[in-house]
Design a protein around this motif. Structure first.
Motif, PDB file in Angstrom:
ATOM      1  N   ARG A  80       0.832  -1.209   0.000  1.00 43.09           N
ATOM      2  CA  ARG A  80       0.000   0.000   0.000  1.00 43.09           C
ATOM      3  C   ARG A  80       0.863   1.253   0.000  1.00 43.09           C
ATOM      4  O   ARG A  80       2.044   1.227   0.336  1.00 43.09           O
ATOM      5  N   THR A  81       0.248   2.376  -0.346  1.00 42.90           N
ATOM      6  CA  THR A  81       0.994   3.627  -0.418  1.00 42.90           C
ATOM      7  C   THR A  81       1.447   4.103   0.958  1.00 42.90           C
ATOM      8  O   THR A  81       2.481   4.757   1.079  1.00 42.90           O
ATOM      9  N   ASP A  82       0.722   3.753   2.007  1.00 39.64           N
ATOM     10  CA  ASP A  82       1.111   4.179   3.353  1.00 39.64           C
ATOM     11  C   ASP A  82       2.032   3.175   4.038  1.00 39.64           C
ATOM     12  O   ASP A  82       2.350   3.321   5.200  1.00 39.64           O
ATOM     13  N   GLU A  83       2.462   2.131   3.328  1.00 40.43           N
ATOM     14  CA  GLU A  83       3.368   1.129   3.874  1.00 40.43           C
ATOM     15  C   GLU A  83       4.754   1.282   3.249  1.00 40.43           C
ATOM     16  O   GLU A  83       4.908   1.874   2.189  1.00 40.43           O
TER      17      GLU A  83
END
Length: 112
Positions: A80-83
């Motif tokens: 994911r983009t926040d990972e």
């Protein structure tokens, strides 16, 4: 006269018994068909189990995003983009994951 009638009836009975036990569509053929059905049923058991698993997976994919995300993470190495993804050299991981993650790090050559 009666003797001939009895002999004729016994001959007809013997002919009918032959057809019943050994003739086309008789008892012997029935046993062979039942045996083939049992073998085919045994072969179908794993396929039925596989179909049930696939049906459950399809239901999960249609109804929930968690199953889709899990499938994308395991099959395509989704992050994911926040990972953040960390590659730790020397850590033993499954061989199939190495291929997935290596495809993310280094570009693959197109097949010739």
């Amino acid at each position: 006269m009666r003797k001939w009638l009895v002999m004729t009836l016994l001959a007809v009975l013997a002919l009918l018994q032959y057809e019943l036990w050994l003739g086309n569509g008789g008892w012997h053929d029935l046993q062979q068909v039942e045996q083939r059905v049992a073998v085919q049923e045994a072969a179908n058991v794993p396929m039925r189990e596989r179909n049930a698993r696939l049906a459950a997976e399809v239901t999960d994919l249609k109804n929930g995003l968690d199953a889709i995300e899990e499938r994308a993470r395991s099959d395509m190495g989704m992050v994911r983009t926040d990972e953040q993804f960390f590659w730790v050299p020397g850590v033993a991981i499954e061989k199939e994951l190495i291929g997935i993650n290596a495809g993310l790090v280094a570009p693959q050559e197109p097949p010739q």
